[in-house]
Design a protein around this motif. Structure first.
Motif: not given
Ligand SMILES: Nc1ncnc2c1ncn2[C@@H]1O[C@H](COP(=O)(O)OP(=O)(O)OP(=O)(O)O)[C@@H](O)[C@H]1O
Length: 354
Positions: A18-22, A69-71, A100-108, A169-174, A176-178, A210-212
């Motif tokens: 599990v990775r937690l978005r800050p 970690t964000t590292n 879910q959307v915006g949780a950090g999948k693409t960041y990871t 772009q939507h409310l939860l992510n500027q 967002s992967s589609r 995977l898209a959220g």
């Protein structure tokens, strides 16, 4: 080219992190125990009639580890490096992000490609493979890659990488992967004796973003618009994936992988010749309580999946032909022996030609 599979390889379990978005203010109903890798969720239960009374029960979800970690380098070394090592050692491996959307999948997976320290698992895996290639010139490592997205259930191949991906772009992510993306490295390397092709190992490393799944009410996308249609397709394909995982988990004879493109492409990773790791990305804000519980339920299902990884060896044509001929000879000898037995003739014995 034919492949050889060793048959003494053990089973492998899908590993789940599990990775937690800050977050500024995490939900008071979700408790994370880093020591045991457990996320405990308070569940409100109404009890019977009369004046509304509610009791709190708790559900616990345990995973292999929790990453705060964000590292990006630390996260890669902790969870993904071992899978790149396995790939370099001849095993198929998959590293996948879910949430879910915006949780950090693409960041990871992809990271922020403009800021070097924020680059994601894909670039770091490529770096590790190139490092191995430099360190072992005698292994003659050859690497091929492919990058594709599944957008609206159609496969599109990238030739310029992440910037070709479909975003919205939507409310939860500027940004967002589609689409779902599959980045795959294919490797061939020589091991043991160098002068014959007999000792070539081959493997595939797949990194999946995977898209959220998204709640249409929360992303507030326009009714009848393109983004709403995209969201419906994404939600449907995630639910096909969950159906296939459920069927695998309970051991059904028929697993409906082919309902969706993403589940079709993940067939091998979820139950075949592959070592697989899934990163569940969570965003623990109070307003995402339901999404968090859904992602944790998914984690609970996938962590029991078994795969059957083999070290893949590529046989050269001469060895493969020789093996085929030996098998044919053995079959023919059996057939002759059977005919002899049926007709009451004494059996012939076959000596090796010397
Ligand atoms: N672990 C993390 N550390 C630092 N920043 C993060 C982390 N996870 C997410 N973020 C930030 O949160 C934002 C949204 O993340 P990201 O785009 O990766 O979400 P996503 O799960 O891919 O969403 P979508 O499904 O909508 O594409 C980004 O700006 C990213 O920088």
């Amino acid at each position: 080219m034919p492949f050889e599979f060793a048959n003494e390889e053990p089973l492998s379990r899908v590993k789940v992190y599990v990775r937690l978005r800050p977050v500024q203010k995490p939900s008071p109903m979700i408790h994370v125990d880093d020591e045991t890798g457990t996320v405990i969720v308070d569940v409100l239960k109404s009890s019977g009639g009369g004046p509304p009374r509610s009791t709190i029960e708790q559900s616990a979800f345990t995973v292999d580890d929790i990453i705060r970690t964000t590292n990006q380098q630390r996260a890669f070394e902790h969870c993904a490096k071992e899978y790149t090592d396995e790939f370099l050692n001849g095993y198929n491996a998959t590293i996948m992000a879910f949430g879910q959307v915006g949780a950090g999948k693409t960041y990871t997976m992809a990271g922020d490609t403009k800021i070097h320290v924020h680059r994601g698992f894909i670039q770091r895996a490529i770096g590790q493979v190139m490092e191995e290639k430099r360190a072992h010139p005698e292994a003659g490592i050859v690497v091929y890659m492919s990058y594709l997205e599944i957008y609206e259930e159609a496969i599109k191949w990238f030739n310029e990488g992440e910037k070709q991906r479909s975003y919205g772009q939507h409310l939860l992510n500027q940004q967002s992967s589609r689409s779902h993306t599959f980045f795959t490295l294919y490797m061939e390397r020589r091991v043991g004796r160098f002068h014959t092709e007999h000792d070539t190992i081959v493997a595939k490393l797949t990194l999946v973003d995977l898209a959220g799944a998204e709640r249409l009410k929360k992303t507030n996308v326009e009714r009848g618009g393109r983004m709403r249609k995209e969201a419906c397709t994404i939600n449907k394909s995630i639910s096909y994936l969950e159906t296939a995982i459920y069927a695998l988990r309970v051991g059904q004879n028929y697993v409906p992988f082919r309902q969706g493109k993403a589940s079709t492409l993940l067939k091998e990773s979820l139950g075949g010749n592959c070592k697989t790791m899934i990163m569940i990305c969570l965003w623990l804000e109070d307003c995402f309580y339901d999404e968090t519980v859904n992602s944790l339920r998914f984690a609970q299902k996938v962590k029991f999946l078994k795969t059957y990884p083999f070290r893949n060896k590529k046989l050269d044509c001469a060895t493969a032909t020789k093996r085929r001929h030996l098998q044919q000879i053995a079959n023919l000898q059996q057939e002759v022996a059977l005919k002899d037995a049926l007709q009451g003739r004494p059996g012939l014995s076959f000596d090796d030609l010397t």
